[in-house]
Design a protein around this motif. Sequence first.
Motif, PDB file in Angstrom:
ATOM      1  N   VAL A  13      41.660  -6.948 -71.002  1.00  0.00           N
ATOM      2  CA  VAL A  13      42.651  -7.971 -70.260  1.00  0.00           C
ATOM      3  C   VAL A  13      43.912  -7.993 -71.232  1.00  0.00           C
ATOM      4  N   PHE A  14      43.775  -7.886 -72.577  1.00  0.00           N
ATOM      5  CA  PHE A  14      44.929  -7.959 -73.485  1.00  0.00           C
ATOM      6  C   PHE A  14      45.711  -6.290 -73.296  1.00  0.00           C
ATOM      7  N   GLY A  15      45.066  -5.244 -72.619  1.00  0.00           N
ATOM      8  CA  GLY A  15      45.785  -4.443 -72.736  1.00  0.00           C
ATOM      9  C   GLY A  15      46.614  -3.912 -71.389  1.00  0.00           C
ATOM     10  N   LEU A  16      46.594  -4.856 -70.577  1.00  0.00           N
ATOM     11  CA  LEU A  16      47.273  -4.753 -69.296  1.00  0.00           C
ATOM     12  C   LEU A  16      48.842  -4.445 -69.303  1.00  0.00           C
ATOM     13  N   GLN A  17      49.323  -5.085 -70.230  1.00  0.00           N
ATOM     14  CA  GLN A  17      50.882  -4.825 -70.254  1.00  0.00           C
ATOM     15  C   GLN A  17      50.959  -2.996 -70.596  1.00  0.00           C
TER      16      GLN A  17
ATOM     17  N   LEU B  18      36.140 -19.654 -59.398  1.00  0.00           N
ATOM     18  CA  LEU B  18      36.155 -18.690 -60.506  1.00  0.00           C
ATOM     19  C   LEU B  18      36.336 -19.691 -61.644  1.00  0.00           C
ATOM     20  N   SER B  19      35.611 -19.129 -62.718  1.00  0.00           N
ATOM     21  CA  SER B  19      35.730 -19.672 -64.119  1.00  0.00           C
ATOM     22  C   SER B  19      37.011 -19.305 -64.725  1.00  0.00           C
ATOM     23  N   SER B  20      37.717 -20.089 -65.421  1.00  0.00           N
ATOM     24  CA  SER B  20      38.904 -19.830 -66.009  1.00  0.00           C
ATOM     25  C   SER B  20      39.067 -18.443 -66.582  1.00  0.00           C
ATOM     26  N   PRO B  21      38.495 -18.082 -67.587  1.00  0.00           N
ATOM     27  CA  PRO B  21      38.778 -16.588 -67.927  1.00  0.00           C
ATOM     28  C   PRO B  21      38.641 -15.497 -66.903  1.00  0.00           C
ATOM     29  N   ILE B  22      37.777 -15.742 -65.747  1.00  0.00           N
ATOM     30  CA  ILE B  22      37.699 -14.675 -64.508  1.00  0.00           C
ATOM     31  C   ILE B  22      38.728 -14.830 -64.044  1.00  0.00           C
ATOM     32  N   GLN B  23      39.242 -15.999 -63.393  1.00  0.00           N
ATOM     33  CA  GLN B  23      40.481 -16.173 -62.703  1.00  0.00           C
ATOM     34  C   GLN B  23      41.730 -15.375 -63.185  1.00  0.00           C
ATOM     35  N   LEU B  24      41.817 -15.800 -64.660  1.00  0.00           N
ATOM     36  CA  LEU B  24      42.882 -15.159 -65.210  1.00  0.00           C
ATOM     37  C   LEU B  24      42.908 -13.479 -65.367  1.00  0.00           C
ATOM     38  N   ALA B  25      41.811 -13.093 -65.705  1.00  0.00           N
ATOM     39  CA  ALA B  25      41.681 -11.701 -65.470  1.00  0.00           C
ATOM     40  C   ALA B  25      42.007 -11.069 -64.042  1.00  0.00           C
TER      41      ALA B  25
ATOM     42  N   LEU C 294      45.857 -11.371 -63.603  1.00  0.00           N
ATOM     43  CA  LEU C 294      46.454 -10.325 -64.515  1.00  0.00           C
ATOM     44  C   LEU C 294      46.526  -9.044 -63.768  1.00  0.00           C
ATOM     45  N   CYS C 295      45.254  -8.627 -63.155  1.00  0.00           N
ATOM     46  CA  CYS C 295      45.108  -7.261 -62.557  1.00  0.00           C
ATOM     47  C   CYS C 295      46.303  -7.135 -61.513  1.00  0.00           C
TER      48      CYS C 295
ATOM     49  N   ALA D   4      49.635  -6.770 -63.318  1.00  0.00           N
ATOM     50  CA  ALA D   4      49.597  -5.308 -63.856  1.00  0.00           C
ATOM     51  C   ALA D   4      49.766  -4.189 -62.723  1.00  0.00           C
ATOM     52  N   ALA D   5      49.001  -4.136 -61.817  1.00  0.00           N
ATOM     53  CA  ALA D   5      49.327  -3.103 -60.706  1.00  0.00           C
ATOM     54  C   ALA D   5      50.617  -3.177 -60.110  1.00  0.00           C
ATOM     55  N   SER D   6      51.215  -4.399 -59.810  1.00  0.00           N
ATOM     56  CA  SER D   6      52.571  -4.530 -59.005  1.00  0.00           C
ATOM     57  C   SER D   6      53.357  -3.805 -60.201  1.00  0.00           C
ATOM     58  N   SER D   7      53.273  -4.161 -61.399  1.00  0.00           N
ATOM     59  CA  SER D   7      54.241  -3.650 -62.439  1.00  0.00           C
ATOM     60  C   SER D   7      54.316  -1.995 -62.368  1.00  0.00           C
ATOM     61  N   ALA D   8      52.804  -1.687 -62.157  1.00  0.00           N
ATOM     62  CA  ALA D   8      52.769  -0.220 -62.280  1.00  0.00           C
ATOM     63  C   ALA D   8      53.077   0.571 -61.008  1.00  0.00           C
ATOM     64  N   GLY D   9      53.332  -0.262 -59.753  1.00  0.00           N
ATOM     65  CA  GLY D   9      53.753   0.167 -58.580  1.00  0.00           C
ATOM     66  C   GLY D   9      52.736   0.854 -57.950  1.00  0.00           C
TER      67      GLY D   9
END
Length: 251
Positions: A134-138, A174-181, A184-185, A188-193
Amino acid sequence: MRSLLQVPLLDENRIDEALSSKADAICLDWASVGEQPDQSKALGLVKYALARRSAQETTARVFLRIHPMPSLKVDRDLDALIPFRPDGLFLPECETERSIKALSVRLEAQEAIVGLAKASIKIIASVADTPASVFGLQGYDAESDRLVAMTWNAQKLADDLNLRQSETHRSTMLSSPIQLARSLCVLAASSAGVPALDTILDNPADETGFERETSTALRDGFSGKMATHPKQVPIINKIFADRHNGQKSEF
């Protein structure tokens, strides 16, 4: 890509059902296969599925789920699988863009050996499976010529976080950490196109719940969804049809 159907590799009947399901892609789970003699049987079924693909008996792209990077098992996976020329590989527990690049280097060498053009074999990466990932999604490369979709694994992430199942497998709560992940997915996908494919959260046997879950994925920015049964594929394809109308294939 709207629908990606996961298939256990040692079940020929399930493979036949998947190839006839109208899924945009299927994912044969090589990584879960044990040692001999299961590996020999699995390789025969990989050959069978890809022969049907080559004969145009199915329109589904065939991906093979390998072991996570980095692992010596990945090199053994590639040695065994690339000679069959799959459409792509499914990389679980992908922690950073570096994992994609490292796998791409290995694939380029294998493509040269079997006579495939560079970047012929694509990658679907599951990118939010662990807390570290999750911290490597950038930083996923928008110029990648291999990455064609990104997804995530709620079950694996929940297990790593020691969350109770009842708190992680209801798409409406969803629990907060799962919703965050999950969120962010998508970003991240949108940023990667590339398309973001939602995982399965609710009971897949509940068709009404699955339809609701799939509609929620569309609302939240996903381009498609994972499936574990062929009967889920028409639901996914119908709900995501408008988003994909007029779009070219991603690969």
